[in-house]
Design a protein around this motif. Structure first.
Motif, PDB file in Angstrom:
ATOM      1  N   LEU A  90       4.130  -0.156 -12.743  1.00  0.00           N
ATOM      2  CA  LEU A  90       4.514  -0.851 -11.331  1.00  0.00           C
ATOM      3  C   LEU A  90       3.327  -0.736 -10.527  1.00  0.00           C
ATOM      4  N   ALA A  91       2.599   0.297 -10.510  1.00  0.00           N
ATOM      5  CA  ALA A  91       1.317   0.673  -9.555  1.00  0.00           C
ATOM      6  C   ALA A  91       0.496  -0.801 -10.182  1.00  0.00           C
ATOM      7  N   ALA A  92       0.324  -0.846 -11.496  1.00  0.00           N
ATOM      8  CA  ALA A  92      -0.602  -1.775 -12.155  1.00  0.00           C
ATOM      9  C   ALA A  92      -0.251  -3.262 -11.447  1.00  0.00           C
ATOM     10  N   SER A  93       1.105  -3.391 -11.498  1.00  0.00           N
ATOM     11  CA  SER A  93       1.506  -4.735 -10.949  1.00  0.00           C
ATOM     12  C   SER A  93       0.988  -4.885  -9.686  1.00  0.00           C
ATOM     13  N   ILE A  94       1.258  -3.859  -8.789  1.00  0.00           N
ATOM     14  CA  ILE A  94       0.979  -4.170  -7.295  1.00  0.00           C
ATOM     15  C   ILE A  94      -0.498  -4.350  -7.089  1.00  0.00           C
ATOM     16  N   VAL A 125      -7.742  10.360 -10.790  1.00  0.00           N
ATOM     17  CA  VAL A 125      -7.933  11.608  -9.837  1.00  0.00           C
ATOM     18  C   VAL A 125      -6.534  12.425  -9.409  1.00  0.00           C
ATOM     19  N   PHE A 126      -5.748  11.393  -8.769  1.00  0.00           N
ATOM     20  CA  PHE A 126      -4.647  11.832  -7.822  1.00  0.00           C
ATOM     21  C   PHE A 126      -3.345  11.982  -8.871  1.00  0.00           C
ATOM     22  N   SER A 127      -3.114  11.358  -9.936  1.00  0.00           N
ATOM     23  CA  SER A 127      -2.097  11.433 -10.753  1.00  0.00           C
ATOM     24  C   SER A 127      -2.321  12.165 -11.993  1.00  0.00           C
ATOM     25  N   GLU A 128      -3.608  12.581 -12.494  1.00  0.00           N
ATOM     26  CA  GLU A 128      -3.706  13.063 -13.676  1.00  0.00           C
ATOM     27  C   GLU A 128      -4.487  14.626 -13.318  1.00  0.00           C
ATOM     28  N   VAL A 129      -5.569  14.455 -13.131  1.00  0.00           N
ATOM     29  CA  VAL A 129      -6.644  15.560 -12.986  1.00  0.00           C
ATOM     30  C   VAL A 129      -6.171  16.652 -11.965  1.00  0.00           C
ATOM     31  N   ILE A 130      -5.963  16.029 -10.613  1.00  0.00           N
ATOM     32  CA  ILE A 130      -5.534  17.124  -9.708  1.00  0.00           C
ATOM     33  C   ILE A 130      -4.149  17.645  -9.999  1.00  0.00           C
ATOM     34  N   PRO A 131      -3.326  17.005 -10.102  1.00  0.00           N
ATOM     35  CA  PRO A 131      -1.855  17.563 -10.507  1.00  0.00           C
ATOM     36  C   PRO A 131      -1.815  18.490 -11.564  1.00  0.00           C
ATOM     37  N   ILE A 148       0.794  -1.214  -0.186  1.00  0.00           N
ATOM     38  CA  ILE A 148      -0.075  -0.166  -0.062  1.00  0.00           C
ATOM     39  C   ILE A 148       0.886   1.450  -0.017  1.00  0.00           C
ATOM     40  N   ILE A 149       1.992   1.313   0.793  1.00  0.00           N
ATOM     41  CA  ILE A 149       2.816   2.369   0.986  1.00  0.00           C
ATOM     42  C   ILE A 149       3.459   2.518  -0.513  1.00  0.00           C
ATOM     43  N   SER A 150       3.620   1.594  -1.201  1.00  0.00           N
ATOM     44  CA  SER A 150       4.441   1.638  -2.376  1.00  0.00           C
ATOM     45  C   SER A 150       3.511   2.094  -3.601  1.00  0.00           C
ATOM     46  N   LEU A 151       2.285   1.748  -3.350  1.00  0.00           N
ATOM     47  CA  LEU A 151       1.536   2.298  -4.307  1.00  0.00           C
ATOM     48  C   LEU A 151       1.138   3.694  -4.275  1.00  0.00           C
ATOM     49  N   ILE A 152       1.181   4.159  -2.910  1.00  0.00           N
ATOM     50  CA  ILE A 152       1.014   5.721  -2.608  1.00  0.00           C
ATOM     51  C   ILE A 152       1.989   6.400  -3.213  1.00  0.00           C
ATOM     52  N   ILE A 153       3.347   5.837  -3.127  1.00  0.00           N
ATOM     53  CA  ILE A 153       4.636   6.503  -3.489  1.00  0.00           C
ATOM     54  C   ILE A 153       4.547   6.543  -5.031  1.00  0.00           C
ATOM     55  N   LEU A 154       4.074   5.384  -5.759  1.00  0.00           N
ATOM     56  CA  LEU A 154       4.176   5.268  -7.071  1.00  0.00           C
ATOM     57  C   LEU A 154       2.969   6.321  -7.803  1.00  0.00           C
ATOM     58  N   ILE A 155       1.947   6.464  -7.112  1.00  0.00           N
ATOM     59  CA  ILE A 155       0.968   7.524  -7.453  1.00  0.00           C
ATOM     60  C   ILE A 155       1.441   8.866  -7.233  1.00  0.00           C
ATOM     61  N   PHE A 156       1.979   9.094  -6.163  1.00  0.00           N
ATOM     62  CA  PHE A 156       2.781  10.237  -6.154  1.00  0.00           C
ATOM     63  C   PHE A 156       3.823  10.536  -7.242  1.00  0.00           C
ATOM     64  N   ILE A 157       4.503   9.753  -7.631  1.00  0.00           N
ATOM     65  CA  ILE A 157       5.475   9.882  -8.629  1.00  0.00           C
ATOM     66  C   ILE A 157       4.987  10.125 -10.014  1.00  0.00           C
ATOM     67  N   VAL A 179      -8.156  -3.468  -9.752  1.00  0.00           N
ATOM     68  CA  VAL A 179      -7.474  -2.588 -11.021  1.00  0.00           C
ATOM     69  C   VAL A 179      -8.416  -1.269 -11.301  1.00  0.00           C
ATOM     70  N   MET A 180      -9.785  -1.426 -11.054  1.00  0.00           N
ATOM     71  CA  MET A 180     -10.758  -0.544 -11.189  1.00  0.00           C
ATOM     72  C   MET A 180     -10.501   0.687 -10.179  1.00  0.00           C
ATOM     73  N   ILE A 181     -10.134   0.553  -8.855  1.00  0.00           N
ATOM     74  CA  ILE A 181      -9.621   1.316  -7.946  1.00  0.00           C
ATOM     75  C   ILE A 181      -8.448   2.120  -8.171  1.00  0.00           C
ATOM     76  N   LEU A 182      -7.651   1.328  -8.744  1.00  0.00           N
ATOM     77  CA  LEU A 182      -6.201   1.979  -9.232  1.00  0.00           C
ATOM     78  C   LEU A 182      -6.577   2.897 -10.246  1.00  0.00           C
ATOM     79  N   THR A 183      -7.330   2.511 -11.187  1.00  0.00           N
ATOM     80  CA  THR A 183      -7.734   3.399 -12.150  1.00  0.00           C
ATOM     81  C   THR A 183      -8.209   4.800 -11.937  1.00  0.00           C
ATOM     82  N   ILE A 184      -9.390   4.646 -10.986  1.00  0.00           N
ATOM     83  CA  ILE A 184      -9.819   5.875 -10.304  1.00  0.00           C
ATOM     84  C   ILE A 184      -8.778   6.872  -9.519  1.00  0.00           C
ATOM     85  N   LEU A 185      -7.773   6.287  -8.851  1.00  0.00           N
ATOM     86  CA  LEU A 185      -6.825   6.870  -7.890  1.00  0.00           C
ATOM     87  C   LEU A 185      -5.751   7.657  -9.116  1.00  0.00           C
ATOM     88  N   VAL A 186      -5.536   6.858 -10.018  1.00  0.00           N
ATOM     89  CA  VAL A 186      -4.513   7.279 -10.914  1.00  0.00           C
ATOM     90  C   VAL A 186      -5.125   8.493 -11.675  1.00  0.00           C
TER      91      VAL A 186
END
Length: 420
Positions: free
Chosen positions: A76-80, A106-112, A10-19, A97-104
Motif C-alpha cells: 500500500l505504501a508503494a502504491s501511494i 531504515v525505519f521499517s527494517e533496520v531500526i525496529p 503523506i500521513i497515510s504513508l507514515i502510518i503504513l511505515i509505522f505498521i 519509489v527510491m525515497i520510499l525504499t530508503i525509508l522502509v
C-alpha cells in the motif's frame, strides 16, 4: 485518487511505515526472545509471557500473520509512492519509489529489528498483545496461507511438524551454563558443568587402583588383624583370603569396634559375620549411572571388576560427589596438591601415579588421556619401555624428565610445558 490531498497521502504513508515497522520488530522480538526465560515467566503466572509463548508455539502461523501485515503495509505504501510520482511528474516518477525504499529499509527494517533484538522480551510482550487480536481477526486467511505453504513443502518431500519441542542437548546446556556469566556464581557453574560431565567419565577414571587398595587378609594371625583394625585410617576395610581377588566381605570399622567392646568372644568368625556383602561394579560404568545405582541399592562403596571378574580398583560415593563439588577437606586419601610440587622455572615435580584427567583439569593442560589413566602409564605407553632415571622425553607439548623409577614403576617426574 485526485481528490485525496497530498497531506493525507503523506500521513497515510507514515502510518503504513509505522505498521510495517511494527510487524518487522514483532517478528525479530518474538523469534529472538529467550524461550526458556519466557517459559519460566509463564510458569510463574506472567500473563504477558503466557500470551507470547502461545504465539511462539505455532511459529508457522505467527510468521504467516506477520508476513500478511508486512506485505499489506509495504504494498500500500508503494502504491501511494506511485501516486506521488504520477501527481508531481518529473524525477518523482522514480525518485518517490527510491525515497520510499530508503525509508522502509531504515525505519521499517533496520531500526525496529535492531531495537527488537536488543529488547526482545519487552517487544515480544507488547507486540503479542496486538498480534493476539490480529490472529483472531485474520485467522481464516492465516490458516489458508499456512496450509497452502505446507502443501507446497510436502510436494517437495519436506515435512513440517509444528509440535516439535526444542530440547537442549548436553553440549548446548553446557554452553548455556558457561555463558551465564554473573547470573550464576562461578562455583555453581563449575558444579553444574561437572554434573553434565558425569556421563563422559567412568568409574575406572576416578577409582583407587588395585595396587593402592588396603585390606585385611583374614588368614593372617589374629593379633595382626586386630592391630590393623585399630590403626586403620578408613571407615571400611576389604576382607580377603590370601589375595585381593578372594574377597569375603566389606567390614565397617565402627561395627568391628562395637563387637570388640560388647562381645566376649571377638574372633575371625564374628568378624566375618559382621562384614557386609561386597558390591561389585563393572568397569566402564559411567559416573552418572553409578551414582543412581549407589542411591538405588543404598550402597556407598564398591569394588570394580574387569571382564574376567578380577578386581581392578575401588570407588566410593564420596569419589563421585567430589567430581561435582570438588575435593572434600576431610578426605583421607592424598589430593592432587600433595602429588604436584611447582618449581621456580615453571615446571612441576609430579608423582607418576597421578590421574591424568585430574592433572589436566587442575593445571589446564591437555596431556593425552584417552588411553592410560595415569602419568606413569602415559610415559610407558609412549616409550614402550621402562625408562631409567634421567631420561627426558617429549609428549605432545610437554617435556617430561624421569626422576625416580623403582619396581618397574615411574614414581617421580619433572614436567614442563613448552611454548608453542
Amino acid at each position: 485518487m485526485e481528490e485525496i490531498g497530498s497531506i493525507v497521502l503523506i500521513i497515510s504513508l507514515i502510518i503504513l511505515i509505522f505498521i510495517s515497522a511494527f510487524f518487522s520488530g514483532s517478528e525479530t522480538g518474538l523469534m529472538s526472545v529467550n524461550k526458556y526465560k519466557l517459559r519460566h515467566l509463564a510458569n510463574k503466572g506472567n500473563k504477558h509471557a503466557k500470551r507470547a509463548e502461545k504465539l511462539i508455539k505455532r511459529p508457522d502461523r505467527l510468521l504467516s500473520l506477520i508476513l500478511i501485515g508486512n506485505l499489506f503495509a509495504n504494498n500500500l505504501a508503494a502504491s501511494i509512492a506511485t501516486i506521488f510520482g504520477q501527481r508531481f511528474g518529473g524525477w518523482w516518477d522514480t525518485g518517490a519509489v527510491m525515497i520510499l525504499t530508503i525509508l522502509v529499509l531504515v525505519f521499517s527494517e533496520v531500526i525496529p529489528k535492531t531495537i527488537a533484538a536488543v529488547y526482545s522480551e519487552k517487544v515480544s510482550f507488547i507486540s503479542s498483545f496486538v498480534l493476539k487480536y490480529l490472529m483472531f481477526i485474520f485467522y481464516p486467511l492465516v490458516w489458508l496461507l499456512n496450509n497452502f505453504s505446507i502443501l507446497v513443502l510436502k510436494t517437495f518431500g519436506l515435512r513440517v511438524n509444528n509440535n516439535d519441542e526444542h530440547h537442549l542437548s548436553t553440549d548446548e546446556l553446557r554452553t548455556v551454563v558457561n555463558e551465564a556469566g554473573a547470573l550464576i556464581p562461578k562455583r555453581h557453574q563449575n558444579m553444574l558443568v561437572s554434573i553434565l560431565d558425569l556421563e563422559n567419565v567412568t568409574v575406572d577414571e576416578i577409582m583407587i587402583p588395585r595396587n593402592e587398595l588396603t585390606g585385611i587378609d583374614i588368614n593372617d594371625d589374629w593379633k595382626s588383624i586386630v592391630r590393623q583394625l585399630t590403626h586403620s585410617a578408613h571407615s571400611r576395610i576389604v576382607l580377603y583370603r590370601d589375595q585381593i581377588d578372594e574377597v569375603v566381605g566389606m567390614l565397617r570399622v565402627k561395627e568391628a569396634y562395637r563387637l570388640m567392646i560388647e562381645k566376649n568372644e571377638f574372633n575371625k568368625e564374628t568378624l566375618l559375620r559382621a562384614a557386609d556383602e561386597i558390591y561389585f561394579i563393572p568397569e566402564g560404568t559411567p559416573l552418572n549411572t553409578q551414582l543412581l545405582k549407589f542411591q538405588r541399592n543404598k550402597e556407598r562403596i564398591g569394588l570394580i571388576v574387569d571382564e574376567y571378574g578380577d578386581i581392578i580398583g575401588l570407588v566410593t560415593l564420596e569419589d563421585i560427589l567430589e567430581e561435582i563439588v570438588g575435593e572434600f577437606t576431610t578426605s583421607i586419601s592424598s589430593n592432587l596438591s600433595e602429588e604436584i610440587t611447582p618449581q621456580k622455572d615453571g615446571s612441576f615435580i609430579i608423582e607418576g601415579g597421578v590421574n591424568l584427567r585430574e592433572l589436566n583439569k587442575n593445571l589446564i593442560w591437555n596431556l593425552p588421556n584417552d588411553g592410560p589413566r595415569t602419568l606413569n602409564g602415559l610415559i610407558l605407553e609412549h616409550i614402550e619401555d621402562i625408562p631409567e632415571a634421567g631420561r627426558t622425553i617429549k609428549i605432545s607439548n610437554y617435556q617430561i624428565e624421569v626422576i625416580d623409577v623403582s619396581k618397574n614403576r615411574i614414581n617421580l617426574v619433572k614436567v614442563k610445558r613448552l611454548r608453542k
